[in-house]
Design an enzyme around this catalytic site. Structure first.
Site, mmCIF file in Angstrom:
data_model
loop_
_atom_site.group_PDB
_atom_site.id
_atom_site.type_symbol
_atom_site.label_atom_id
_atom_site.label_comp_id
_atom_site.label_asym_id
_atom_site.label_seq_id
_atom_site.Cartn_x
_atom_site.Cartn_y
_atom_site.Cartn_z
ATOM 1 N N HIS A 32 36.194 106.348 22.968
ATOM 2 C CA HIS A 32 36.660 105.864 24.151
ATOM 3 C C HIS A 32 35.519 105.491 25.044
ATOM 4 O O HIS A 32 34.369 105.572 24.597
ATOM 5 C CB HIS A 32 37.452 107.272 24.934
ATOM 6 C CG HIS A 32 38.696 107.369 24.265
ATOM 7 N ND1 HIS A 32 40.066 106.525 24.494
ATOM 8 C CD2 HIS A 32 39.274 108.540 23.426
ATOM 9 C CE1 HIS A 32 40.807 107.142 23.721
ATOM 10 N NE2 HIS A 32 40.533 108.238 23.562
ATOM 11 N N ASP B 99 35.481 100.550 29.757
ATOM 12 C CA ASP B 99 36.690 99.957 29.648
ATOM 13 C C ASP B 99 37.024 98.276 30.142
ATOM 14 O O ASP B 99 37.274 97.293 29.767
ATOM 15 C CB ASP B 99 37.908 100.677 29.904
ATOM 16 C CG ASP B 99 38.154 101.595 28.776
ATOM 17 O OD1 ASP B 99 37.632 101.377 27.714
ATOM 18 O OD2 ASP B 99 39.028 102.522 28.874
#
Length: 362
Positions: free
Chosen positions: A130, A160
């Site tokens: 992640h 992200d």
């Protein structure tokens, strides 16, 4: 979408989460015609409240990628598209039958954009991760937070969205530009680790010059008295970015301090905190409003939406009761249309192209 500088650009987006939807949101906001290919069982989940903003401005179609009919549907879309975007682990689309090989055979001008955390190759390419993992291994996470505590996660904005979705959008546009000149498509390998390292460019220069040290001892990491956040009397905060001497002078005047009668730099943080803690955030905003002291109130999203500057620029908007960012950047001649709610895009049949796939495409 009918307006915006990317009007006429056609993108097939294989539904995913995080950076790829954000990159496609940016492209759709600027006028690209994006059709979102959803798995039927996951469609409702993807369009739950948490994802309504990221999936705005799309056309949507439900396709079972594990069936021959689903593969044919995607290849039909690809035949008349400029770009395909996918965010699976390496090798997944190949196993499904919609990897770069079949897609580029069907459309040699196609830009096949792949969004991952670790990239398409390397020892970690096939492992899970992640945002926090990617920025940790890239060397960025170590720079965030106070020196006497563990590093602080900068939400998932750095990895992200900054290093992931924006890098993807840049890569897509660069490859489309080249394909229109050469007539040949290619694969874009957008990896969050690469994007994060790219964003460390200035810090790399500072470190090489001996001007960047361990966390808590740098001008830009919140440890400098003239570049940090202070708490006010009401529990709210102000951000001080008075780096340059002329701005620092105005900051000192606002605090009521004599620039020629300051304590040593190591003692300035405590002095400034004491003075700022005597008044409210609104008081300090009044003091520094319209000055070059580089002092700003730390606002919540709701407060930012009502801020006079943001209101004047229409930086925030509300769709279906959801507060969200307006398209950016701005264009003088081909402005973007107002975003459409994900609820308005609906489900659409696959209609871009109707030519049957070649036998060699599998």
């Amino acid at each position: 979408m009918s307006g915006g500088p990317l009007a006429g650009l056609r993108i097939v987006e294989i539904a995913g989460i995080g950076p790829a939807p954000y990159g496609c949101m940016m492209l759709a906001d600027l006028g690209a015609d994006v059709i979102l290919v959803e798995r039927p069982a996951a469609a409702d989940q993807l369009h739950a409240a948490a994802h309504t903003v990221l999936f705005r401005n799309r056309r949507r179609t439900a396709v079972d990628l594990k069936t021959p009919e689903g593969v044919t549907a995607v290849l039909d879309l690809v035949a008349d598209a400029d770009v395909l975007v996918e965010g699976f682990r390496p090798g997944v689309t190949e196993r499904l039958g919609i990897g770069p090989g079949p897609c580029l055979r069907r459309n040699p001008r196609l830009v096949y954009a792949r969004m991952t955390g670790w990239g398409q190759y390397g020892p970690l390419a096939h492992t899970a991760g992640h945002d926090l993992n990617y920025i940790a291994r890239s060397g960025a996470l170590a720079a965030f937070g106070p020196p006497d505590r563990p590093p602080v996660a900068p939400l998932n904005l750095l990895g992200d969205f900054g290093a992931g979705g924006m890098l993807l959008a840049l890569g897509v546009l660069a490859a489309v530009h080249e394909a229109r000149a050469s007539g040949h498509g290619q694969v874009v390998d957008a990896a969050i680790v690469d994007g994060t390292v790219s964003m460390l460019a200035m810090l790399s220069g500072l470190r090489a010059a001996g001007q960047w040290h361990e966390r808590g001892h740098n001008q830009l990491d919140g440890s400098a008295a003239n570049y940090t956040v202070y708490e006010c009397a009401d529990g709210h905060h102000i951000a001080v970015g008075a780096l340059e001497p002329q701005f620092f002078q105005q900051f000192l005047r606002g605090l009521g301090l004599d620039p020629d009668d300051l304590p040593a730099p190591a003692e300035q943080h405590a002095l400034f905190a004491q003075i700022i803690g005597r008044r409210t955030r609104d008081d300090w905003e009044d003091v520094f409003n319209d000055s070059d002291a580089c002092v700003s109130p730390v606002l919540t999203a709701d407060e930012a939406a009502a801020d006079p500057h943001n209101t004047a620029r229409r930086t925030w908007l509300e769709i279906d009761g959801v507060l969200q960012p307006a398209p950016a950047p701005r264009f003088s001649r081909t402005p973007a249309d107002p975003p459409r709610s994900h609820r308005d895009t609906g489900r659409h049949p696959v209609t871009w192209h109707s030519v049957a796939p070649n036998a060699s495409d599998g």
